[in-house]
Design a protein around this motif. Structure first.
Motif, short mmCIF file in Angstrom:
data_model
loop_
_atom_site.label_atom_id
_atom_site.label_comp_id
_atom_site.label_asym_id
_atom_site.label_seq_id
_atom_site.Cartn_x
_atom_site.Cartn_y
_atom_site.Cartn_z
N ARG A 127 0.84 -1.20 0.00
CA ARG A 127 0.00 0.00 0.00
C ARG A 127 0.88 1.26 0.00
NH1 ARG A 127 -5.13 0.66 2.60
NH2 ARG A 127 -4.65 -1.17 3.85
N VAL A 128 1.90 1.26 0.86
CA VAL A 128 2.79 2.42 0.96
C VAL A 128 3.47 2.68 -0.38
CG1 VAL A 128 4.93 3.30 2.00
CG2 VAL A 128 3.19 2.22 3.44
N VAL A 129 4.05 1.62 -0.98
CA VAL A 129 4.83 1.87 -2.20
C VAL A 129 3.94 2.21 -3.41
CG1 VAL A 129 6.87 0.59 -1.44
CG2 VAL A 129 5.14 -0.60 -2.79
N THR A 130 2.77 1.57 -3.51
CA THR A 130 1.93 1.90 -4.67
C THR A 130 1.37 3.33 -4.54
OG1 THR A 130 0.06 0.73 -3.65
CG2 THR A 130 1.30 -0.45 -5.33
N ALA A 143 14.38 7.58 0.96
CA ALA A 143 14.36 6.49 1.95
C ALA A 143 13.47 5.34 1.45
CB ALA A 143 13.87 7.00 3.29
N LEU A 144 12.38 5.68 0.75
CA LEU A 144 11.48 4.64 0.23
C LEU A 144 12.07 3.94 -0.99
CD1 LEU A 144 7.86 6.10 0.48
CD2 LEU A 144 8.87 4.21 1.76
N GLU A 145 13.12 4.51 -1.55
CA GLU A 145 13.77 3.90 -2.72
C GLU A 145 15.09 3.25 -2.31
OE1 GLU A 145 13.95 6.83 -5.84
OE2 GLU A 145 11.93 7.57 -5.41
N LEU A 146 15.30 3.15 -1.00
CA LEU A 146 16.56 2.63 -0.45
C LEU A 146 17.77 3.30 -1.10
CD1 LEU A 146 15.86 -1.20 0.01
CD2 LEU A 146 15.55 0.65 1.65
#
Ligand code: FE2
Length: 235
Positions: A127-130, A143-146
């Motif tokens: 859910r977070v990434v979509t 941070a969400l893309e490492l």
């Protein structure tokens, strides 16, 4: 922003795990333990981000192990029974490993809660990434893309893993596309029918695939995952 992100994630994983638990007819005590495990599963993330400014375990430290230290130091689980505490700590410790131990090597309750947590956690990360992909152009969050490079390339090992129903190894991540492929491959690590239904209803695969390059490999992956979901979700 990243602290709030993990705070909200933890609360949503609580909801997901309760829904899953209820669908399996777990009793009130079992549901409460599941909720506690979900609430604290990422407790190490806050310390991790504060100390290292990243969610990338590879360049900092394992956030599950870090979380177990926090739980011990704060003694927050002291009112659980010894058995409950042991289940909670093991499930949290196992939540980010590539593969759970064999049923012969771990106690069934511990494995049940670990599976519940892993499904609930994945549902919310998807859910977070979509959601993030849909509005990334407005606000980027490395941070969400490492902190991986957003180039058109992807590594073939991730494509091969998916086509062979294998969960990929995060050590091979080289690009942001690899991370998306890794997240698609989590489908092979789903434990409960209800989770498959959520994946279908929420169109997780489609939402991730549209953000990947339009190549023959990716089209193959899309068809493969669609078939896998239909077959496994209905069995
Ligand atoms: Fe999580």
């Amino acid at each position: 922003m990243n602290i709030r992100l993990k705070e909200e994630h933890s609360l949503r994983v609580c909801k997901e795990i309760l829904q899953l638990g209820r669908s399996l007819d777990l009793n009130q005590n079992a549901l409460r333990l599941a909720e506690i495990i979900a609430l604290f599963h990422d407790i190490g993330r806050f310390e991790q981000f504060r100390t290292y400014g990243t969610f990338n375990d590879k360049v900092s430290e394992n956030h599950a192990t870090l979380g177990l230290k926090v739980l011990e130091e704060t003694n927050i689980l002291s009112r659980l029974t010894k058995t409950q505490r042991s289940i909670a700590c093991k499930a949290i410790g196992y939540h980010n490993v590539r593969k759970l131990p064999d049923p012969a090597d771990e106690n069934p309750d511990c494995l049940l809660y670990s599976k519940l947590l892993r499904d609930a956690d994945k549902l919310d990360i998807w859910r977070v990434v979509t959601t993030y992909y849909a509005q990334r152009h407005k606000h980027r969050n490395p941070a969400l893309e490492l902190e991986l490079p957003d180039t058109p390339e992807y590594s073939l090992c991730f494509v091969e893993d998916i086509l062979n129903n294998r969960i990929s190894n995060s050590h091979n991540l080289k690009t942001y596309n690899d991370l998306k492929l890794l997240q698609l491959g989590w489908i092979f690590d789903i434990n409960f029918t209800r989770t498959f239904h959520h994946i279908q209803q929420r169109q997780i695969i489609e939402k991730i695939i549209t953000t990947l390059p339009d190549t023959e490999d990716i089209r193959k992956i899309q068809n493969h995952l669609k078939e896998y979901l239909e077959k496994t979700g209905n069995s």
